[in-house]
Write an enzyme that holds these catalytic residues in place. Structure first.
Site, mmCIF file in Angstrom:
data_model
loop_
_atom_site.group_PDB
_atom_site.id
_atom_site.type_symbol
_atom_site.label_atom_id
_atom_site.label_comp_id
_atom_site.label_asym_id
_atom_site.label_seq_id
_atom_site.Cartn_x
_atom_site.Cartn_y
_atom_site.Cartn_z
ATOM 1 N N ASN A 151 0.635 -1.098 -0.070
ATOM 2 C CA ASN A 151 -0.029 -0.109 -0.007
ATOM 3 C C ASN A 151 0.899 1.394 0.054
ATOM 4 O O ASN A 151 0.367 2.336 -0.779
ATOM 5 C CB ASN A 151 -1.043 0.094 1.213
ATOM 6 C CG ASN A 151 -0.434 0.014 2.455
ATOM 7 O OD1 ASN A 151 0.756 -0.609 2.680
ATOM 8 N ND2 ASN A 151 -0.883 0.379 3.555
ATOM 9 N N GLU A 249 5.499 -3.678 12.241
ATOM 10 C CA GLU A 249 4.103 -2.826 11.987
ATOM 11 C C GLU A 249 2.978 -3.432 11.594
ATOM 12 O O GLU A 249 2.962 -3.778 10.244
ATOM 13 C CB GLU A 249 4.690 -1.614 11.213
ATOM 14 C CG GLU A 249 3.970 -0.430 11.455
ATOM 15 C CD GLU A 249 2.505 -0.028 10.587
ATOM 16 O OE1 GLU A 249 1.844 -0.372 11.052
ATOM 17 O OE2 GLU A 249 2.647 0.241 9.521
ATOM 18 N N CYS A 283 -3.211 1.114 7.153
ATOM 19 C CA CYS A 283 -3.267 0.533 8.638
ATOM 20 C C CYS A 283 -3.659 1.702 9.385
ATOM 21 O O CYS A 283 -4.132 1.142 10.640
ATOM 22 C CB CYS A 283 -1.944 0.074 8.959
ATOM 23 S SG CYS A 283 -0.653 1.342 8.578
ATOM 24 N N GLU A 455 8.954 2.538 14.024
ATOM 25 C CA GLU A 455 9.902 2.956 12.983
ATOM 26 C C GLU A 455 10.088 4.644 13.090
ATOM 27 O O GLU A 455 9.373 5.339 13.963
ATOM 28 C CB GLU A 455 8.845 3.019 11.925
ATOM 29 C CG GLU A 455 8.612 1.431 11.583
ATOM 30 C CD GLU A 455 7.825 1.523 10.206
ATOM 31 O OE1 GLU A 455 7.567 0.444 9.745
ATOM 32 O OE2 GLU A 455 6.952 2.373 10.036
#
Length: 481
Positions: A151, A249, A283, A455
């Site tokens: 994505n 993630e 997400c 991250e």
């Protein structure tokens, strides 16, 4: 004309060892976009070996060299923005607005990562032994396996790979099977920026065929993964078994709280942006919207009108927001979630129809426990709106989820904003802004089934290095006093 891509291993393009390929399809019409090399076990082993060999010298490169390579990559990406945008539009169905955003973010991430090599600092430490000098230094880990999603493949390539590269590690990136061409362009970018051969390696193929082999390779010391919670949990088990560091993630079922004193002129556009950007394939999408009862009907009316106004036009038209869903498997998942909710009593306020491979923005009410979409991530342009009595009720519903990635709260009250930010079970909370937001330097990540680790440049040094304690005993100093 169909594009053909290869693997990038040890500074060379090569076909898969067994010459296998797979077809990469355009989500707009499912036509053939590219034929990509389909890596197997031998290719995984070769990529890891190349990365491990390169690490032996790369770990000693100077901070100024790694800094310069990062900055050069940012400059090249800026120059190649149009070419990258074309790939993001055609390969993964990004509307041009989202594609341009992704490119600008990636440029910013490269420039942020350029600052890391000079920040990997150690400490001097006092010692209990006379005449002994103590210090701690940071050292890179070795080879990182980086597994990226479809994505935001460019953003995640930068997020996952630049931290390791900036701190002296080497990388094997397994690109999403939906985005091999974008992966090849990233490999080309890093090569042209000056990163030495073998420091960045690219595998393309089918994740479930070679992902385990990559993660379990003895020379791989850490994993950066973005994807589903199911796969993330499996890979975490592999890392735990082999004592490897992992940053995961994963999915989200993100709540947006709209309190009684919220400004709907701000909240409605925030809900639209937070839910429907890139047709909900994010997400951080706001798939649960919790609205104070006095505002509920008004919000629904304005939200539905705004959702219905979103353009499903050409992906190259700047006004287009809703593009195609990535694959038939994902389209069917969306259809199933909507049908299940309706069959069990949910009301379809708007949407639910398809235009080719595009699902119109869909708003459900009356969603409750027992419906698939109540707890599961749909990963499409489908959200549910719930009435709530007060902030405590909203917090209880928001936290009734195994996920905990991003959350948003709309209010004019500083007290309510602070309470929500403290009590929401999420890795990120945004006040009077959408759930969907990110910057290169922040600690980005979630809790619970949304993953572990963070991250972003502020945490990359800790994640990508390990401490070593060094002492030096001065000859004769122990008896000098």
């Amino acid at each position: 004309m169909t594009i053909r891509t290869q693997l990038w291993i040890g500074g060379q393009w090569r076909d898969a060892a067994d010459a296998r390929t797979f077809v990469d399809r355009r989500p707009e019409d499912d036509g053939e976009y590219a034929v990509a090399a389909r890596a197997g076990d031998a290719d995984v082993d070769a990529a890891v070996a190349a990365a491990h060999a390169a690490y032996q010298g790369y770990r000693y490169t100077l901070a100024r060299e790694r800094e310069a390579w990062m900055l050069r990559a940012a400059q090249l990406l800026e120059e190649r923005a149009d070419a990258f945008a074309e790939v993001l539009i055609d390969e993964i169905g990004s509307p041009v607005m989202k594609a341009r955003f992704e490119i600008q973010y990636a440029i910013g991430h490269l420039r942020t990562a350029a600052g890391l090599p000079r920040r990997a600092c150690g400490q001097t430490l006092p010692s209990d032994s006379p005449g002994r000098f103590g210090m701690s230094v940071r050292e890179p880990l070795g080879v990182f396996a980086c597994i990226t999603p479809f994505n935001v493949p460019l953003i995640k390539a930068m997020k996952q790979c630049t931290g390791p590269l900036a701190t002296g590690n080497t990388v094997v990136m397994l690109a999403s099977e939906e985005a091999p061409v974008l992966g090849a362009k990233v490999a080309e970018l890093f090569h042209d920026a000056g990163f030495p051969p073998g420091t960045f390696n690219l595998l393309t193929g089918i994740g479930h065929e070679i992902g385990d082999r990559l993660v379990e390779a003895p020379q791989v010391r850490a994993l950066n993964f973005t994807g589903s919670t199911r796969v993330g949990r499996h890979l975490s088990e592999l890392c735990g078994r082999h004592l490897k560091r992992a940053l995961l993630e994963l999915g989200g079922k993100n709540p947006m709280l709209i309190l009684e004193d919220a400004d709907l002129d701000v909240a409605v556009p925030g809900a639209v942006m937070g839910m429907f950007l890139y047709q909900g394939q994010a997400c951080m999408a706001a798939s649960r919207i919790l609205v104070a009862r006095p505002l509920y009907e008004t919000f629904l009316e304005r939200f539905a009108a705004a959702a219905n106004s979103l353009s499903l036009g050409s992906l190259r038209e700047p006004s287009t927001v809703i593009g195609p869903i990535i694959s038939e498997r994902q389209r069917q998942r969306i259809r199933d979630h909507i049908a299940d909710a309706q069959a069990k009593g949910a009301r379809l306020l708007t949407g639910g129809e398809w235009v080719g491979n595009r699902c119109r923005p869909t708003i459900l009410t009356g969603v409750r426990e027992g419906m698939t979409c109540y707890r599961e991530e749909t990963f499409g342009p489908v959200t549910a709106v719930y009435p709530v009595d007060d902030l405590d009720h909203a917090l209880a519903l928001a936290n009734d989820s195994a996920y905990g990635l991003s959350a948003a709260v709309y209010t004019r009250s500083l007290e309510s904003a602070l309470k929500a930010s403290q009590q929401l079970h999420a890795g990120m909370v945004h006040v009077n802004a959408p759930t969907l937001y990110d910057e290169p330097h922040v600690p980005f990540g979630g809790v619970g089934d949304s993953g572990m680790g963070r991250e972003g440049a502020v945490t990359d040094i800790d994640h990508c290095t390990e401490w070593k304690w060094v002492t030096i005993q001065m000859p004769g100093a122990a008896h000098a006093h």
